[in-house]
Design an enzyme around this catalytic site. Sequence first.
Site, PDB file in Angstrom:
ATOM      1  N   ASN A 288      -3.289 -14.300  -6.614  1.00  0.00           N
ATOM      2  CA  ASN A 288      -3.522 -14.969  -7.890  1.00  0.00           C
ATOM      3  C   ASN A 288      -4.132 -13.951  -8.850  1.00  0.00           C
ATOM      4  O   ASN A 288      -5.319 -13.649  -8.756  1.00  0.00           O
ATOM      5  CB  ASN A 288      -4.468 -16.165  -7.630  1.00  0.00           C
ATOM      6  CG  ASN A 288      -4.866 -16.878  -8.900  1.00  0.00           C
ATOM      7  OD1 ASN A 288      -4.322 -16.630  -9.971  1.00  0.00           O
ATOM      8  ND2 ASN A 288      -5.847 -17.779  -8.783  1.00  0.00           N
TER       9      ASN A 288
ATOM     10  N   LYS B 131      -4.753 -14.245 -11.859  1.00  0.00           N
ATOM     11  CA  LYS B 131      -5.557 -14.922 -12.891  1.00  0.00           C
ATOM     12  C   LYS B 131      -5.229 -14.340 -14.276  1.00  0.00           C
ATOM     13  O   LYS B 131      -4.075 -13.993 -14.536  1.00  0.00           O
ATOM     14  CB  LYS B 131      -7.049 -14.824 -12.548  1.00  0.00           C
ATOM     15  CG  LYS B 131      -7.349 -15.404 -11.155  1.00  0.00           C
ATOM     16  CD  LYS B 131      -8.803 -15.669 -10.895  1.00  0.00           C
ATOM     17  CE  LYS B 131      -8.969 -16.237  -9.503  1.00  0.00           C
ATOM     18  NZ  LYS B 131     -10.343 -16.575  -9.169  1.00  0.00           N
TER      19      LYS B 131
ATOM     20  N   GLU C 106     -10.321 -24.204  -1.611  1.00  0.00           N
ATOM     21  CA  GLU C 106     -11.087 -23.143  -2.274  1.00  0.00           C
ATOM     22  C   GLU C 106     -12.426 -23.718  -2.755  1.00  0.00           C
ATOM     23  O   GLU C 106     -12.496 -24.288  -3.862  1.00  0.00           O
ATOM     24  CB  GLU C 106     -10.321 -22.616  -3.489  1.00  0.00           C
ATOM     25  CG  GLU C 106      -9.009 -21.977  -3.150  1.00  0.00           C
ATOM     26  CD  GLU C 106      -8.584 -21.029  -4.249  1.00  0.00           C
ATOM     27  OE1 GLU C 106      -8.514 -19.832  -3.991  1.00  0.00           O
ATOM     28  OE2 GLU C 106      -8.368 -21.492  -5.378  1.00  0.00           O
TER      29      GLU C 106
ATOM     30  N   HIS D  43      -6.306 -25.616  -9.829  1.00  0.00           N
ATOM     31  CA  HIS D  43      -7.276 -24.581  -9.446  1.00  0.00           C
ATOM     32  C   HIS D  43      -8.654 -24.972  -9.979  1.00  0.00           C
ATOM     33  O   HIS D  43      -8.786 -25.527 -11.065  1.00  0.00           O
ATOM     34  CB  HIS D  43      -6.838 -23.227 -10.014  1.00  0.00           C
ATOM     35  CG  HIS D  43      -7.637 -22.098  -9.464  1.00  0.00           C
ATOM     36  ND1 HIS D  43      -8.912 -21.815  -9.900  1.00  0.00           N
ATOM     37  CD2 HIS D  43      -7.368 -21.197  -8.491  1.00  0.00           C
ATOM     38  CE1 HIS D  43      -9.381 -20.781  -9.216  1.00  0.00           C
ATOM     39  NE2 HIS D  43      -8.465 -20.393  -8.353  1.00  0.00           N
TER      40      HIS D  43
HETATM   41  P1  PGA Z   1     -11.309 -14.791  -5.314  1.00  0.00           P
HETATM   42  O1  PGA Z   1     -10.458 -15.944  -6.042  1.00  0.00           O
HETATM   43  O2  PGA Z   1     -10.471 -14.244  -4.206  1.00  0.00           O
HETATM   44  O3  PGA Z   1     -11.594 -13.802  -6.401  1.00  0.00           O
HETATM   45  O4  PGA Z   1     -12.555 -15.443  -4.784  1.00  0.00           O
HETATM   46  C1  PGA Z   1      -9.663 -16.827  -5.316  1.00  0.00           C
HETATM   47  C2  PGA Z   1      -9.048 -17.843  -6.237  1.00  0.00           C
HETATM   48  O5  PGA Z   1      -9.725 -18.324  -7.146  1.00  0.00           O
HETATM   49  O6  PGA Z   1      -7.862 -18.186  -6.113  1.00  0.00           O
END
Ligand code: PGA
Length: 255
Positions: free
Chosen positions: A7, A9, A166, A94
């Site tokens: 991801n 983001k 998550e 999410h």
């Molecule tokens: P992270 O994010 O691996 O930076 O903790 C995971 C996510 O939000 O999908």
Amino acid sequence: MKTIIANYKMHCTMRESGALARGTLRALPADASNLHVVVCPSFPSLRDVRKIVAKTPIDLGAQNVSSMPNGAMTGEVSAAQLKDAGCAFVLVGHSERRTQLGETDAMIKCKMEQVLHVGMTPVLCVGETKEQHDRGDGAKTVIAQIVAALDGVVVPRSERIVVAYEPAWAIGREAAAVSDVVAMHREIRRAVRNVCGAERDVAVLYGGAVDEKNVQEFLREQEIDGVLVGGASVVLHEFVLLLNAAMATTQTQSV
Ligand code: PGA
């Protein structure tokens, strides 16, 4: 088979997303059949990344989708448009969208329906906040999110139902304990089957500060079908190490 979803983001330019996708492809040997990798760049990069991963074992995913099918919805991107852009997967609900962008259970359910309607696979993200966790309400919260997102939604029989657990308090911070994740995954599997049918094929991924050092601990567990990776997926050398660690684990499991 374990799934790794990257991801990106809102971190990458088109050029950076392309470089990550190219590097990911290079790191995966042709026989990495125990690993299924999905990359989720932001909308402007979908087209470029699609060109890189088309006709490879890597799938393309989107990070979000509109809850509406089409029409006068300025700034939104529909499920049909994402499918047209080459996406096979879409992250839905999410925690960053739930907690910072006002996404409600009702919107998430509509998004699930939109994604399924056009034949893509939604990755339903669930997870409790720090306050809910500290109150001991983690499982209750997650189960309520699952019921809200799936109750009454028609999921084709052939469709694998993918959920990413998550915990919001772990994302970008410190990973949850593996034993707690395993226990939560059991609850999630049970909750999905209660809503969608006992015989359903359910995959439950874990996300929250997964990196090259801890990925094996998670993937070793039968209850954990894969991981959703944020921060460690946008630094190529870290992600390559993570993929190598994941491949080593899945190879050990398959012999
Ligand atoms: P992270 O994010 O691996 O930076 O903790 C995971 C996510 O939000 O999908």
